[in-house]
Design a protein around this motif. Structure first.
Motif, PDB file in Angstrom:
ATOM      1  N   SER A  52     -22.824 -25.972  58.220  1.00  0.00           N
ATOM      2  CA  SER A  52     -23.794 -24.880  58.150  1.00  0.00           C
ATOM      3  C   SER A  52     -24.990 -25.143  59.054  1.00  0.00           C
ATOM      4  O   SER A  52     -25.481 -24.243  59.749  1.00  0.00           O
ATOM      5  CB  SER A  52     -24.261 -24.696  56.702  1.00  0.00           C
ATOM      6  N   ALA A  53     -25.480 -26.387  59.048  1.00  0.00           N
ATOM      7  CA  ALA A  53     -26.620 -26.729  59.897  1.00  0.00           C
ATOM      8  C   ALA A  53     -26.258 -26.596  61.375  1.00  0.00           C
ATOM      9  O   ALA A  53     -27.059 -26.098  62.180  1.00  0.00           O
ATOM     10  CB  ALA A  53     -27.087 -28.146  59.588  1.00  0.00           C
ATOM     11  N   LEU A  78     -32.427 -23.883  55.248  1.00  0.00           N
ATOM     12  CA  LEU A  78     -31.108 -24.174  54.703  1.00  0.00           C
ATOM     13  C   LEU A  78     -31.194 -24.702  53.273  1.00  0.00           C
ATOM     14  O   LEU A  78     -30.439 -24.279  52.394  1.00  0.00           O
ATOM     15  CB  LEU A  78     -30.393 -25.201  55.598  1.00  0.00           C
ATOM     16  N   GLN A 125     -36.061 -29.358  59.499  1.00  0.00           N
ATOM     17  CA  GLN A 125     -36.801 -28.648  58.454  1.00  0.00           C
ATOM     18  C   GLN A 125     -37.329 -29.682  57.455  1.00  0.00           C
ATOM     19  O   GLN A 125     -36.550 -30.385  56.824  1.00  0.00           O
ATOM     20  CB  GLN A 125     -35.893 -27.635  57.753  1.00  0.00           C
ATOM     21  N   LEU A 181     -31.743 -29.866  61.570  1.00  0.00           N
ATOM     22  CA  LEU A 181     -32.574 -28.745  62.016  1.00  0.00           C
ATOM     23  C   LEU A 181     -34.064 -29.070  62.039  1.00  0.00           C
ATOM     24  O   LEU A 181     -34.867 -28.231  62.466  1.00  0.00           O
ATOM     25  CB  LEU A 181     -32.333 -27.528  61.111  1.00  0.00           C
ATOM     26  N   GLN A 189     -22.464 -28.557  54.380  1.00  0.00           N
ATOM     27  CA  GLN A 189     -23.848 -28.550  54.822  1.00  0.00           C
ATOM     28  C   GLN A 189     -24.010 -28.986  56.278  1.00  0.00           C
ATOM     29  O   GLN A 189     -24.842 -28.444  57.003  1.00  0.00           O
ATOM     30  CB  GLN A 189     -24.701 -29.419  53.895  1.00  0.00           C
ATOM     31  N   ALA A 201     -26.325 -22.901  63.097  1.00  0.00           N
ATOM     32  CA  ALA A 201     -27.551 -22.109  63.253  1.00  0.00           C
ATOM     33  C   ALA A 201     -27.614 -21.387  64.587  1.00  0.00           C
ATOM     34  O   ALA A 201     -27.962 -20.194  64.654  1.00  0.00           O
ATOM     35  CB  ALA A 201     -28.772 -23.011  63.069  1.00  0.00           C
ATOM     36  N   SER A 238     -29.485 -32.011  55.138  1.00  0.00           N
ATOM     37  CA  SER A 238     -28.922 -31.554  56.409  1.00  0.00           C
ATOM     38  C   SER A 238     -29.954 -30.766  57.204  1.00  0.00           C
ATOM     39  O   SER A 238     -30.049 -30.911  58.431  1.00  0.00           O
ATOM     40  CB  SER A 238     -27.681 -30.690  56.157  1.00  0.00           C
ATOM     41  N   GLY A 239     -30.728 -29.925  56.509  1.00  0.00           N
ATOM     42  CA  GLY A 239     -31.775 -29.172  57.190  1.00  0.00           C
ATOM     43  C   GLY A 239     -32.817 -30.088  57.804  1.00  0.00           C
ATOM     44  O   GLY A 239     -33.320 -29.835  58.905  1.00  0.00           O
TER      45      GLY A 239
END
Length: 303
Positions: free
Chosen positions: A45-46, A114, A274, A272, A42, A49, A267-268
């Motif tokens: 992945s974040a 995410l 979010q 990020l 995670q 982006a 994580s988002g």
């Protein structure tokens, strides 16, 4: 009394006790490996982006899979000429599954949050877990599913990006297949050799489309960033998951991974920006509770 039991030597009894102790230790260590894997996935992945937005999911997937494969191949030096037909078949199927799962996932997080992507993707492992559970434990995947549904709502509305939802669903199918194929590969190959071959095959599967953007990525900054991301995802987590699947039943692994939406949402939020609505926090609590319950309920002899 059974004569075979009566004539057991102290050494035999000691070996049996050692085996039971190993079985009891295997499940907790498998859980730790899963938690480390999910954290790495995670976070990676974040942090991906920007790369996905700039170069697309195929190129991003291709370079990460390629770098991960080359690192593992260089370290392990697998004896590729000695592998059987069954081993190659397993590696090819796992590699193609990895490629499809990775591309779908990266394409999805470019369209939808995410946490939502991971929540939908989790339906694959949830299905795997459901096949392995019996009795009262069937309540656990249901609870996790309710949590996943809650994570799909932001407190005001549901997502309307159909393409993003379909891509996340495709990643979920791939993830469910990945769990089954990864466990099989762990039985057929020694160490991480199967993973090394599968990662290389996955990179080759992404190459026809991914190579189109690679010339635009030939800067030291981009390549070093991709190398770091390749270690975060897929090299580190895939290796941990293969080890974990050798130490725990597929059903326990599948539902333990229900923690993934919680890791994704967190994580988002942290990386990020979010936001998480109260209803999503409730969903997170449900999947965490379901994961903890199934892990505690698994008997040592099932691991």
């Amino acid at each position: 009394m059974d004569q075979r039991v009566a004539t057991n030597s102290p050494g035999d009894i000691g070996n049996a006790a050692h085996g039971l102790s190993s079985d009891r230790a295997a499940l907790p260590s498998g859980v730790v490996f899963c938690l480390l894997s999910m954290s790495s996935v995670q976070i990676g992945s974040a942090l991906s982006a920007d790369m996905i937005a700039a170069y697309g999911p195929f190129a991003t997937s291709f370079l990460r899979l390629l770098f991960a494969a080359l690192i593992l191949m260089a370290v392990l030096r697998p004896p590729v000429r000695s592998y059987s037909r069954a081993q190659w078949k397993s590696a090819i199927l796992l590699g193609i599954t990895m490629a499809a799962m990775t591309v779908c996932f990266y394409a999805a997080i470019a369209r939808i949050p995410l946490g939502l992507t991971v929540a939908i993707e989790f339906l694959g492992p949830l299905a795997v877990a459901s096949f392995g559970l019996i009795g009262w434990r069937l309540v656990l995947p249901v609870a996790a599913l309710v949590g996943v549904v809650l994570l799909c709502h932001n407190g005001e509305s549901w997502t309307i990006d159909t393409t993003g939802l379909l891509l996340a669903s495709g990643s979920g199918v791939g993830w469910g297949c990945y769990i089954v194929l990864m466990k099989k590969s762990g039985r057929l190959f020694p160490g991480l050799e199967g993973l090394a071959i599968s990662l290389l095959i996955a990179a080759i599967a992404c190459a026809p489309v991914g190579m189109l953007q690679v010339p635009n990525m030939m800067s030291p900054t981009v390549l070093s960033t991709m190398l770091g991301l390749a270690i975060l995802v897929p090299l580190f987590p895939y290796a941990l998951e293969m080890i974990a699947l050798r130490r725990m039943p597929t059903a326990a692994f599948g539902i333990l991974m229900s923690l993934e939406p919680a890791f994704g949402a967190l994580s988002g939020f942290l990386i990020l920006g979010q936001p998480m609505a109260p209803v999503q926090m409730l969903g997170t609590a449900l999947v965490v509770a379901a994961s903890a319950a199934v892990t505690i309920s698994v008997k040592p002899e099932e691991a």
